[in-house]
Design an enzyme around this catalytic site. Structure first.
Site, mmCIF file in Angstrom:
data_model
loop_
_atom_site.group_PDB
_atom_site.id
_atom_site.type_symbol
_atom_site.label_atom_id
_atom_site.label_comp_id
_atom_site.label_asym_id
_atom_site.label_seq_id
_atom_site.Cartn_x
_atom_site.Cartn_y
_atom_site.Cartn_z
ATOM 1 N N GLU A 163 0.810 -1.221 0.000
ATOM 2 C CA GLU A 163 0.000 0.000 0.000
ATOM 3 C C GLU A 163 0.843 1.271 0.000
ATOM 4 O O GLU A 163 0.328 2.365 0.209
ATOM 5 C CB GLU A 163 -0.968 -0.014 1.185
ATOM 6 C CG GLU A 163 -2.037 -1.082 1.041
ATOM 7 C CD GLU A 163 -3.073 -1.061 2.146
ATOM 8 O OE1 GLU A 163 -2.868 -0.377 3.180
ATOM 9 O OE2 GLU A 163 -4.108 -1.730 1.968
ATOM 10 N N GLU B 82 -10.187 -4.924 9.013
ATOM 11 C CA GLU B 82 -9.099 -3.954 9.003
ATOM 12 C C GLU B 82 -8.055 -4.317 7.945
ATOM 13 O O GLU B 82 -7.617 -3.460 7.188
ATOM 14 C CB GLU B 82 -8.443 -3.882 10.391
ATOM 15 C CG GLU B 82 -7.290 -2.917 10.493
ATOM 16 C CD GLU B 82 -7.681 -1.452 10.320
ATOM 17 O OE1 GLU B 82 -6.796 -0.648 9.968
ATOM 18 O OE2 GLU B 82 -8.847 -1.094 10.526
ATOM 19 N N GLY C 223 -7.535 -18.749 -4.747
ATOM 20 C CA GLY C 223 -8.750 -18.924 -3.962
ATOM 21 C C GLY C 223 -8.588 -18.721 -2.469
ATOM 22 O O GLY C 223 -9.572 -18.815 -1.722
ATOM 23 N N TYR D 165 -13.423 -7.714 -4.924
ATOM 24 C CA TYR D 165 -14.517 -7.533 -3.963
ATOM 25 C C TYR D 165 -15.852 -7.344 -4.673
ATOM 26 O O TYR D 165 -16.870 -7.898 -4.257
ATOM 27 C CB TYR D 165 -14.221 -6.356 -3.037
ATOM 28 C CG TYR D 165 -13.031 -6.580 -2.134
ATOM 29 C CD1 TYR D 165 -12.831 -7.804 -1.486
ATOM 30 C CD2 TYR D 165 -12.094 -5.582 -1.924
ATOM 31 C CE1 TYR D 165 -11.733 -8.009 -0.657
ATOM 32 C CE2 TYR D 165 -11.006 -5.781 -1.093
ATOM 33 C CZ TYR D 165 -10.837 -6.994 -0.462
ATOM 34 O OH TYR D 165 -9.754 -7.190 0.361
#
Length: 173
Positions: A42, A99, A111, A147
């Site tokens: 990130e 989180e 998976g 997602y």
């Protein structure tokens, strides 16, 4: 120790064993390693200041407010999810706030992340929680698409606010 079934995905047929279980105190070094790997991914590696001691206290005190699950492949921890309960006043029930969810890059696409996400969703369903939510960085397109493919909906109309450091001290004094 709850374990999920072996992921039934052709991409993982070569894997010997995969399990998802609640974290144990002996897992803390691996969990912190994965947190640091996530921070690097990130683009914020210097922001991780958490220690093994802090994680141990948070996860394994008599009344924890944060929880963790790990993904093991061939007895090696390759992924983790850290989460806590939130509460919806509108629904009148708790939910899970995820989180962190992180799978080591070389194990992605097999998976394991989906199995971990499903495991946490199952906890929501079994406990009667009304929602399962998390944040994703705007630039993290692979995760956003993943997602969305699982039915997650972006809450674009909401803006996240945060107060930290000196501003938090000032606000709290």
């Amino acid at each position: 120790m709850a374990k999920t079934d072996l992921v039934c995905n052709p991409k993982v047929l070569a894997e010997i064993a995969m399990s998802i279980r609640e974290a144990q105190p002996g897992d803390v070094a691996d969990i912190l390693r994965l947190i640091k790997d996530l921070a690097l991914y990130e683009k914020a590696p210097d922001e991780v200041v958490a220690t093994e001691s802090q994680l141990t206290t948070a996860l394994f005190n008599p009344n924890p407010h944060v929880f963790a699950h790990v993904v093991e492949v061939d007895n090696r921890i390759i992924g983790t999810a850290l989460w806590f309960l939130n509460y919806s006043t509108w629904q009148g029930t708790h939910g899970i706030y995820l989180e962190d969810l992180y799978i080591e890059p070389e194990y992605r696409g097999r998976g394991y992340g989906l199995a971990l996400l499903k495991h946490l969703a199952k906890i929501c369903v079994e406990r009667g929680y009304g929602r399962f939510q998390w944040w994703v960085l705007d630039w993290n397109t692979p995760s956003i698409e993943f997602y969305k493919s699982q039915g997650a909906v972006a809450m674009d109309e909401w803006t996240v606010f945060r107060v930290t450091g000196e501003d938090l001290n000032k606000l709290g004094s």
